[in-house]
Design an enzyme around this catalytic site. Sequence first.
Site, PDB file in Angstrom:
ATOM      1  N   GLU A 130       0.857  -1.197   0.000  1.00 48.27           N
ATOM      2  CA  GLU A 130       0.000   0.000   0.000  1.00 48.27           C
ATOM      3  C   GLU A 130       0.892   1.246   0.000  1.00 48.27           C
ATOM      4  O   GLU A 130       1.659   1.481   0.944  1.00 48.27           O
ATOM      5  CB  GLU A 130      -0.946  -0.006   1.204  1.00 48.27           C
ATOM      6  N   LYS A 178      -8.130  -0.952  10.939  1.00 48.27           N
ATOM      7  CA  LYS A 178      -7.417  -1.356   9.713  1.00 48.27           C
ATOM      8  C   LYS A 178      -6.202  -0.453   9.515  1.00 48.27           C
ATOM      9  O   LYS A 178      -5.125  -0.915   9.108  1.00 48.27           O
ATOM     10  CB  LYS A 178      -8.373  -1.285   8.516  1.00 48.27           C
ATOM     11  N   ASP A 217       3.298 -14.477  11.845  1.00 45.25           N
ATOM     12  CA  ASP A 217       2.015 -14.884  11.254  1.00 45.25           C
ATOM     13  C   ASP A 217       1.027 -13.725  11.390  1.00 45.25           C
ATOM     14  O   ASP A 217       0.422 -13.519  12.438  1.00 45.25           O
ATOM     15  CB  ASP A 217       1.534 -16.139  12.021  1.00 45.25           C
ATOM     16  N   HIS A 256      -2.739  10.117  -0.609  1.00 47.84           N
ATOM     17  CA  HIS A 256      -2.900   8.770  -1.150  1.00 47.84           C
ATOM     18  C   HIS A 256      -2.672   8.760  -2.659  1.00 47.84           C
ATOM     19  O   HIS A 256      -1.929   7.954  -3.182  1.00 47.84           O
ATOM     20  CB  HIS A 256      -4.345   8.333  -0.882  1.00 47.84           C
TER      21      HIS A 256
HETATM   22  C1  MEV Z   1      -6.307   2.958   4.529  1.00 46.61           C
HETATM   23  O1  MEV Z   1      -5.483   1.851   4.233  1.00 46.61           O
HETATM   24  C2  MEV Z   1      -6.375   3.160   6.023  1.00 46.61           C
HETATM   25  C3  MEV Z   1      -7.315   4.264   6.491  1.00 46.61           C
HETATM   26  O2  MEV Z   1      -8.617   4.043   5.963  1.00 46.61           O
HETATM   27  C4  MEV Z   1      -7.330   4.198   8.003  1.00 46.61           C
HETATM   28  C5  MEV Z   1      -8.358   5.114   8.650  1.00 46.61           C
HETATM   29  O3  MEV Z   1      -9.384   5.423   8.021  1.00 46.61           O
HETATM   30  O4  MEV Z   1      -8.134   5.473   9.824  1.00 46.61           O
HETATM   31  C6  MEV Z   1      -6.862   5.604   5.987  1.00 46.61           C
END
Ligand code: MEV
Length: 440
Positions: free
Chosen positions: A86, A280, A296, A393
Site C-alpha cells: 500500500e 485497519k 504470522d 494517497h
Molecule cells: C487505509 O489503508 C487506512 C485508512 O482508511 C485508516 C483510517 O481510516 O483510519 C486511511
Amino acid sequence: MVQKSIIRGFSKFSLEEKLKVVEGFFEDASGVGETLRSFFHGDPNIQKILSELSENTLSNYPLPYNVAPNFLINNTVYMVPMVTEESSVVAAASAAASFWAARGGFKARILGTQKIGQVHFLFSDDHQKLEAASAEIIGFLQKRVAPIAANMVKRGGGITGMEIRNRSQLIENYFQLHLTFETVDAMGANFINSVLEECSRGLGDFFQQKPGFAENAFEPVMSILSNHVPECLVEIKVGCPVDELKNIAPGVSGGEFARRFVLAVEIAEKDIHRAATHNKGIMNGVDAVIIATGNDFRAIEAGAHAFAAKDGRYTSLSHAKVENGQFEFTLTMPMALGTTGGLTRLHPLADLSLKMLGNPSAKELMMIAAAAGMANNFAAVRSLTTTGIQAGHMRMHLPNILTQLGATPAERDKTMTYFRDQTISFQKVEDYLKSIREEG
Ligand code: MEV
C-alpha cells in the site's frame, strides 16, 4: 490445450507437470511459464527454502521490502522494516515516527505475554464427578506433558496454568481444558499444539484407566491454541503539550487539532463502521512489520479484532484524550509473536529484518510492531481530520497509475511535475497523458 478437470495427485507432480496443468486454466497460456519462472530466485538454495515453505509452489510473489526510519521507542532508535504494497503506509509511518521522535518518541510497555490453548471435549457422565476429579486430572496431565515442555522450561517458559472449564451452559456436555503458556521468544504455536494434543490423549487415557466413569463418557473434539490472547498485550503511548501540535495542518491551532483528533477517535470507539476502518489503519503498520519479520500476520489480525470485541461490542484499539493541556494517544493490543523459530530465521529477509532491529526479544518486537501501528493510526487520523487522505494517497499512487497507462520516462516526469499542485484522479492523469501525447 489441456482440459480443465479435477486432478488427482497434483502435489506429487514435477514442477513442469504442474505448470502444464496450470496453463490449461488460461485462455491464452503463452508466456505464463516464462512469467512464473522469471520470479524464481536466482540462487537455487534460497529458492529451495522458499519452495519448501508451502505446497505446489510455482513461483514467488514479490512485495516491496521497505524501511521506515526514526522510530524512537523507549529511547532507542529503530530502522523499522515494513513489507507492504500500500503506497502510503511507509510514508505515513515514517512521517509520524519523525514527528513523535521530536516529542519524546513512543513509550511502550508489555502488559503480559501469556498465550492460550484449549482442548475442547464432551463429557457425557455426571459433571460433578468430573469437577471432583479435576485436581487429580490436572496433576496427571502435568506429568504427562512434562517431557514435551522440558525444553521450553529450560528456556524460561512452559505451561503456566491448566484448568477444566465447564461450558455445558453453551453446548450440552461441553468442557474445555484451558491452558496458559509462556513461550519466551518463540511464537510457540507448534509447542502449544503438541502439548494440547498430548493432553487430549492423556484425558482419554485417564478416563479409561480410572474406575467410576462411564465408558466413552469422554469425547475429544479438538485441540488448538487460541488466537484470542487478551493477556499477551503491549501498550504504546505518545503525548505532548497541545501547543506542540500547532501547524500540523496549515492554520490549525494545536488545541483545534487535538479536539478534532480526540473526536475522531471517540467516533471509532462508538461506531463499528468507523472502528473497523480505524483499526485497519493500525494493522497497516502492524502487519507490515509482522510480515517483514516472518511472523504470522493472520494470527495477529485475528487476535487484534477479537480483543477489539472482547467486551461484546467491537471498538477502537486506540484511545486519545486531552488533559491539563496535554495530548495523549494510546494503543493497547495483543501481539502473540516470536523472534526465534518458524519463518523468523528461515526466510533470509525475515532474518535480515530481525538483525536490522538489533535481534530483538519477542517483547521488544511487540513494542516495535505496535509503534508502527500507532504511527500509521496517528498519520491516518491526522490526515482524515485535516486535509483528507485522498490528496496524499493519490500522490503516492500516481507512479502506479502511470505504469498502468504505459507512460514513458519523459511522460512520467512531465506528468509528475504537472500534478505536483493538482488534484489527482485516474481520469485526470489519463486525460493529461493523452493531451501531451497528442501535442507530440
Ligand atoms: C487505509 O489503508 C487506512 C485508512 O482508511 C485508516 C483510517 O481510516 O483510519 C486511511
